[in-house]
Design a protein around this motif. Sequence first.
Motif, short mmCIF file in Angstrom:
data_model
loop_
_atom_site.label_atom_id
_atom_site.label_comp_id
_atom_site.label_asym_id
_atom_site.label_seq_id
_atom_site.Cartn_x
_atom_site.Cartn_y
_atom_site.Cartn_z
N ALA A 137 -12.53 -1.20 14.71
CA ALA A 137 -11.47 -2.18 14.79
C ALA A 137 -11.42 -2.73 13.31
CB ALA A 137 -12.00 -3.44 15.73
N ARG A 138 -12.27 -2.89 12.45
CA ARG A 138 -12.19 -2.90 11.23
C ARG A 138 -11.26 -1.90 10.27
NH1 ARG A 138 -16.71 -4.49 10.23
NH2 ARG A 138 -17.58 -2.45 9.31
N ASN A 139 -11.79 -0.71 10.56
CA ASN A 139 -11.05 0.25 10.06
C ASN A 139 -9.28 0.40 10.26
OD1 ASN A 139 -13.35 1.04 8.86
ND2 ASN A 139 -13.99 2.67 10.19
N GLU A 140 -9.40 -0.02 11.72
CA GLU A 140 -8.04 0.21 12.28
C GLU A 140 -7.07 -0.95 11.39
OE1 GLU A 140 -7.82 -0.05 16.32
OE2 GLU A 140 -8.49 1.97 16.71
N ALA A 141 -7.88 -2.21 11.28
CA ALA A 141 -7.10 -3.25 10.82
C ALA A 141 -6.69 -2.87 9.15
CB ALA A 141 -8.04 -4.43 10.82
N VAL A 142 -7.75 -2.21 8.64
CA VAL A 142 -7.55 -2.12 7.04
C VAL A 142 -6.46 -1.03 7.20
CG1 VAL A 142 -8.60 -1.08 5.09
CG2 VAL A 142 -9.60 -2.60 6.46
N ALA A 143 -6.45 0.13 8.00
CA ALA A 143 -5.29 1.14 7.84
C ALA A 143 -3.98 0.53 8.11
CB ALA A 143 -5.59 2.02 8.89
N GLU A 144 -3.75 -0.46 9.18
CA GLU A 144 -2.64 -1.06 9.35
C GLU A 144 -2.08 -1.88 8.10
OE1 GLU A 144 0.93 -1.97 11.52
OE2 GLU A 144 -0.74 -0.58 11.87
N ALA A 145 -3.04 -2.78 7.64
CA ALA A 145 -2.76 -3.38 6.47
C ALA A 145 -2.21 -2.43 5.19
CB ALA A 145 -3.96 -4.24 6.04
N ARG A 146 -2.71 -1.43 5.10
CA ARG A 146 -2.29 -0.47 4.09
C ARG A 146 -0.99 -0.05 4.47
NH1 ARG A 146 -7.75 3.01 2.62
NH2 ARG A 146 -8.99 1.38 1.63
N ARG A 147 -0.69 0.50 5.72
CA ARG A 147 0.45 1.00 6.20
C ARG A 147 1.70 0.01 6.00
NH1 ARG A 147 3.48 0.76 10.73
NH2 ARG A 147 4.80 2.53 11.07
N ALA A 148 1.33 -1.31 6.38
CA ALA A 148 2.50 -2.65 6.17
C ALA A 148 2.73 -2.85 4.83
CB ALA A 148 1.70 -3.74 6.66
N GLN A 149 1.57 -2.68 3.67
CA GLN A 149 1.69 -2.74 2.41
C GLN A 149 2.53 -1.66 1.69
OE1 GLN A 149 -1.81 -2.68 -0.65
NE2 GLN A 149 -0.99 -4.96 -0.83
N ARG A 150 2.55 -0.32 2.39
CA ARG A 150 3.29 0.76 1.68
C ARG A 150 4.55 0.70 2.25
NH1 ARG A 150 0.30 5.11 -0.09
NH2 ARG A 150 -2.20 4.94 -0.14
N LEU A 151 4.74 0.08 3.46
CA LEU A 151 6.29 -0.01 3.99
C LEU A 151 6.90 -0.94 3.03
CD1 LEU A 151 5.82 0.21 8.06
CD2 LEU A 151 6.82 1.85 6.20
N GLU A 152 6.22 -1.99 2.58
CA GLU A 152 6.71 -3.19 1.95
C GLU A 152 7.07 -2.65 0.57
OE1 GLU A 152 5.82 -7.87 0.27
OE2 GLU A 152 4.27 -6.56 1.64
N LEU A 153 6.35 -1.98 0.07
CA LEU A 153 6.82 -1.16 -1.19
C LEU A 153 7.80 -0.27 -1.17
CD1 LEU A 153 2.97 -0.33 -2.59
CD2 LEU A 153 4.48 -2.00 -3.47
N ALA A 154 8.12 0.24 -0.11
CA ALA A 154 9.09 1.30 0.07
C ALA A 154 10.33 0.46 0.23
CB ALA A 154 8.88 2.15 1.34
N HIS A 155 10.08 -0.57 0.71
CA HIS A 155 11.37 -1.65 1.00
C HIS A 155 11.90 -2.32 -0.48
CE1 HIS A 155 10.43 -2.11 5.67
NE2 HIS A 155 10.99 -1.07 5.35
N ASP A 156 10.87 -2.48 -1.20
CA ASP A 156 11.08 -2.93 -2.52
C ASP A 156 11.72 -1.95 -3.30
OD1 ASP A 156 9.86 -5.53 -1.86
OD2 ASP A 156 8.10 -5.05 -2.60
N LEU A 157 11.30 -0.79 -3.40
CA LEU A 157 11.79 0.53 -3.84
C LEU A 157 13.48 0.63 -3.59
CD1 LEU A 157 11.34 2.68 -6.22
CD2 LEU A 157 10.77 3.99 -3.90
N HIS A 158 13.80 0.49 -2.30
CA HIS A 158 14.92 0.53 -2.02
C HIS A 158 15.87 -0.43 -2.67
CE1 HIS A 158 18.18 -0.73 0.89
NE2 HIS A 158 18.72 0.42 0.65
N ASP A 159 15.49 -1.66 -2.39
CA ASP A 159 16.42 -3.01 -2.67
C ASP A 159 16.57 -3.01 -4.11
OD1 ASP A 159 16.30 -3.66 -0.19
OD2 ASP A 159 14.56 -5.25 -0.31
N PHE A 160 15.69 -2.35 -5.11
CA PHE A 160 15.69 -2.74 -6.65
C PHE A 160 16.34 -1.42 -7.18
CE2 PHE A 160 11.99 -5.43 -5.76
CZ PHE A 160 12.61 -6.51 -5.58
N VAL A 161 16.12 -0.23 -6.78
CA VAL A 161 16.55 0.86 -7.34
C VAL A 161 17.86 1.22 -6.81
CG1 VAL A 161 16.13 3.61 -7.38
CG2 VAL A 161 14.15 1.88 -7.63
#
Length: 359
Positions: A137-161
């Motif tokens: 459960a902890r590993n899944e939570a960490v993986a989901e948090a990393r995935r959400a963070q990467r998606l947020e970074l991708a959204h930031d990249l789209h918005d600013f670039v």
Amino acid sequence: MTQILSGAVLLLVPPAWAARGRYGAAAVAMALGVASVVVTVALWFLGRWVEGQRWAGLLGLAELAVLLLSVVVSLRAEGGPRCAAAAWTACGAVALWPSRFTFVDGPADTLTLFGFGSMLSLPAVLIGLYLRGLDEARNEAVAEARRAQRLELAHDLHDFVAHDVSGMVAQAQAGAYLAGIDPARAAEMFQRIEQAGQRALASLDRTVQLLRSEEGRGRGPQPGLAELTEVAERFTATGGVEVLLELPQEPVPREVEGTVHRIVVEALTNVRRHAPAAREIEIRARRSGGLLELTVTNDGRTPGSVGRPRRGGGSGLPGLAARVEALGGSLEAGPHEREAWRVTALLPLEAVGAGPTGS
């Protein structure tokens, strides 16, 4: 001889534990279980223990503890048939342990051994499975948090670039027109294109660096209301469109600041793409009770297309609408007063905590 055999399994513990990293916890549990069974069978032929052999009994109890601990560790660390076989072997060794003291004669004694083994092994099995469930459960939570963070970074990249690239396209078109009639202004326009390209490359470099870093470590604060003044000035300078900006003086929660910044950048990018006739853009962010009301209005929309995110592009307004709704607010975009187009967002302030933002 029986005294020597009583400590044989314990002597195997240090080398078995040292080999755990190479062969796995299940292999250690299997090896200790087999060794314990071999000692038990050897005692059947060499002579069983008696109650007076105190050290043999104490070493035997320590052996039981080691076997049960190996079951817990193997079940927590591994899964699959190999782990199941190791757990069965170690638990079977625990069940056979009492036969070192007495003969097994008939079904009653066999049932006694089974009950003894079950009483000690079942808690160890349950604890091992429970700990493995917590780890998964902890590993899944960490993986989901990393995935959400990467998606947020991708959204930031789209918005600013996308904002910078849209400005570069508009300036390149104007520069090509001015090159023949006003070389000085064309040179200035190309200089702005170079600056916008450098900003886009910096955003790309920052995003790639954050994606490579473990868990986004070292990520700086997200842009907020303070940066909108520079965004508005840059947009006016690169496109010839006057941007009127009104921001609240009171502190706004950081989550709201970041969302407002992204909405404004996306709205300006859409104006650049879809409303080339726009001459004025009005951006107003005002407090209204417990809400922050944001409006972005332009006066030159193209009917039926303005404000609609490009297919195959980034997150666009639908992605921002989902982010706004996650904060408990709402986002709308549509025609406003004949040829104008307006993006309106209502963001709650109290729900996300109205602490100072430092902006």
